[in-house]
Design a protein around this motif. Structure first.
Motif, PDB file in Angstrom:
ATOM      1  N   HIS A 183       4.109   7.967  -2.032  1.00 58.48           N
ATOM      2  CA  HIS A 183       3.158   9.056  -1.814  1.00 58.48           C
ATOM      3  C   HIS A 183       2.953   9.844  -3.104  1.00 58.48           C
ATOM      4  O   HIS A 183       3.652   9.634  -4.095  1.00 58.48           O
ATOM      5  CB  HIS A 183       3.690  10.012  -0.740  1.00 58.48           C
ATOM      6  N   GLY A 243      -2.631  -1.978   5.403  1.00 62.38           N
ATOM      7  CA  GLY A 243      -1.293  -1.670   5.890  1.00 62.38           C
ATOM      8  C   GLY A 243      -1.053  -0.181   5.902  1.00 62.38           C
ATOM      9  O   GLY A 243      -1.969   0.617   5.796  1.00 62.38           O
ATOM     10  N   GLU A 244       0.187   0.184   6.035  1.00 68.15           N
ATOM     11  CA  GLU A 244       0.571   1.597   6.035  1.00 68.15           C
ATOM     12  C   GLU A 244       0.709   2.055   4.598  1.00 68.15           C
ATOM     13  O   GLU A 244       1.698   1.767   3.931  1.00 68.15           O
ATOM     14  CB  GLU A 244       1.890   1.775   6.801  1.00 68.15           C
ATOM     15  N   GLY A 245      -0.313   2.722   4.097  1.00 69.98           N
ATOM     16  CA  GLY A 245      -0.299   3.197   2.724  1.00 69.98           C
ATOM     17  C   GLY A 245       0.314   4.579   2.622  1.00 69.98           C
ATOM     18  O   GLY A 245       0.802   5.141   3.593  1.00 69.98           O
ATOM     19  N   GLY A 246       0.269   5.111   1.437  1.00 74.56           N
ATOM     20  CA  GLY A 246       0.830   6.427   1.181  1.00 74.56           C
ATOM     21  C   GLY A 246      -0.144   7.542   1.504  1.00 74.56           C
ATOM     22  O   GLY A 246      -1.291   7.314   1.894  1.00 74.56           O
ATOM     23  N   SER A 247       0.331   8.756   1.321  1.00 68.70           N
ATOM     24  CA  SER A 247      -0.464   9.951   1.582  1.00 68.70           C
ATOM     25  C   SER A 247      -0.381  10.891   0.396  1.00 68.70           C
ATOM     26  O   SER A 247       0.515  10.783  -0.442  1.00 68.70           O
ATOM     27  CB  SER A 247       0.070  10.692   2.816  1.00 68.70           C
ATOM     28  N   VAL A 260       8.775   1.057   2.640  1.00 62.58           N
ATOM     29  CA  VAL A 260       8.348   2.441   2.784  1.00 62.58           C
ATOM     30  C   VAL A 260       7.287   2.742   1.730  1.00 62.58           C
ATOM     31  O   VAL A 260       7.467   2.428   0.555  1.00 62.58           O
ATOM     32  CB  VAL A 260       9.567   3.381   2.621  1.00 62.58           C
ATOM     33  N   PRO A 261       6.162   3.352   2.132  1.00 64.74           N
ATOM     34  CA  PRO A 261       5.099   3.611   1.154  1.00 64.74           C
ATOM     35  C   PRO A 261       5.478   4.694   0.144  1.00 64.74           C
ATOM     36  O   PRO A 261       6.345   5.518   0.380  1.00 64.74           O
ATOM     37  CB  PRO A 261       3.925   4.057   2.017  1.00 64.74           C
ATOM     38  N   ASP A 279       6.192  14.055  10.054  1.00 65.53           N
ATOM     39  CA  ASP A 279       5.026  14.693  10.669  1.00 65.53           C
ATOM     40  C   ASP A 279       5.469  15.615  11.794  1.00 65.53           C
ATOM     41  O   ASP A 279       6.441  15.337  12.503  1.00 65.53           O
ATOM     42  CB  ASP A 279       4.082  13.641  11.248  1.00 65.53           C
ATOM     43  N   PRO A 329      -3.862  10.945   4.417  1.00 66.39           N
ATOM     44  CA  PRO A 329      -3.673   9.543   4.026  1.00 66.39           C
ATOM     45  C   PRO A 329      -4.590   9.152   2.865  1.00 66.39           C
ATOM     46  O   PRO A 329      -5.766   9.509   2.834  1.00 66.39           O
ATOM     47  CB  PRO A 329      -4.041   8.771   5.298  1.00 66.39           C
ATOM     48  N   GLY A 339       8.769   7.435  -0.274  1.00 67.94           N
ATOM     49  CA  GLY A 339       8.641   7.479   1.173  1.00 67.94           C
ATOM     50  C   GLY A 339       9.878   7.989   1.884  1.00 67.94           C
ATOM     51  O   GLY A 339       9.790   8.755   2.841  1.00 67.94           O
TER      52      GLY A 339
END
Length: 140
Positions: A7, A54-58, A4-5, A117, A72, A111
């Protein structure tokens, strides 16, 4: 790395609405493909946030003591005066509002603790404070 990223959270200083924040992000991105803001220090855990490819944080935005949306985080870079630039996708993705105390600068948000969302439904058009109250009551 995977998983899990990580944030960041930050107060959308001077913004009293989601629409105003959207406009501000659009203005910041008007001169390039990303919006960015500057901060004094590079987060020590920056590699967990800006995951290349990859799926990074926000960056989760706080308006009126509510987490209301996220942008993002694409990467970290250098800015003028020895500061750090946080490069963001110029979009604002609305999230299920969640109470969040205001703070200076940025803070980490794990994360697993990040709000989900929102779709493009009716909640997206509600003022942050009303959507937050409904979330507190468990209605949404």
């Amino acid at each position: 790395m995977g998983g899990v990223p990580l944030h960041l959270t930050k107060v959308a200083f001077g913004c009293d609405s989601i629409d105003y924040l959207r406009g501000r992000l659009a203005l910041r991105a008007a001169h390039g493909p990303t919006a960015f803001l500057t901060t004094r220090y590079l987060p020590k855990r920056h590699e967990e946030i800006a995951a290349e490819g990859g799926e990074g944080g926000s960056l989760f935005w706080i308006i009126k003591h509510q987490l209301v949306g996220r942008s993002p985080i694409l990467r970290f870079g250098e800015a003028e005066g020895g500061r750090v630039a946080i490069h963001l996708a110029p979009e604002l993705i609305l999230v299920q509002p969640r109470p969040k105390r205001a703070h200076q600068g940025w803070r980490y948000l794990e994360g697993k603790d990040a709000p989900v969302d929102l779709g493009s439904g009716d909640m997206a058009s509600l003022p942050p404070e009303l959507a937050g109250k409904l979330a507190e009551l468990g209605i949404v």
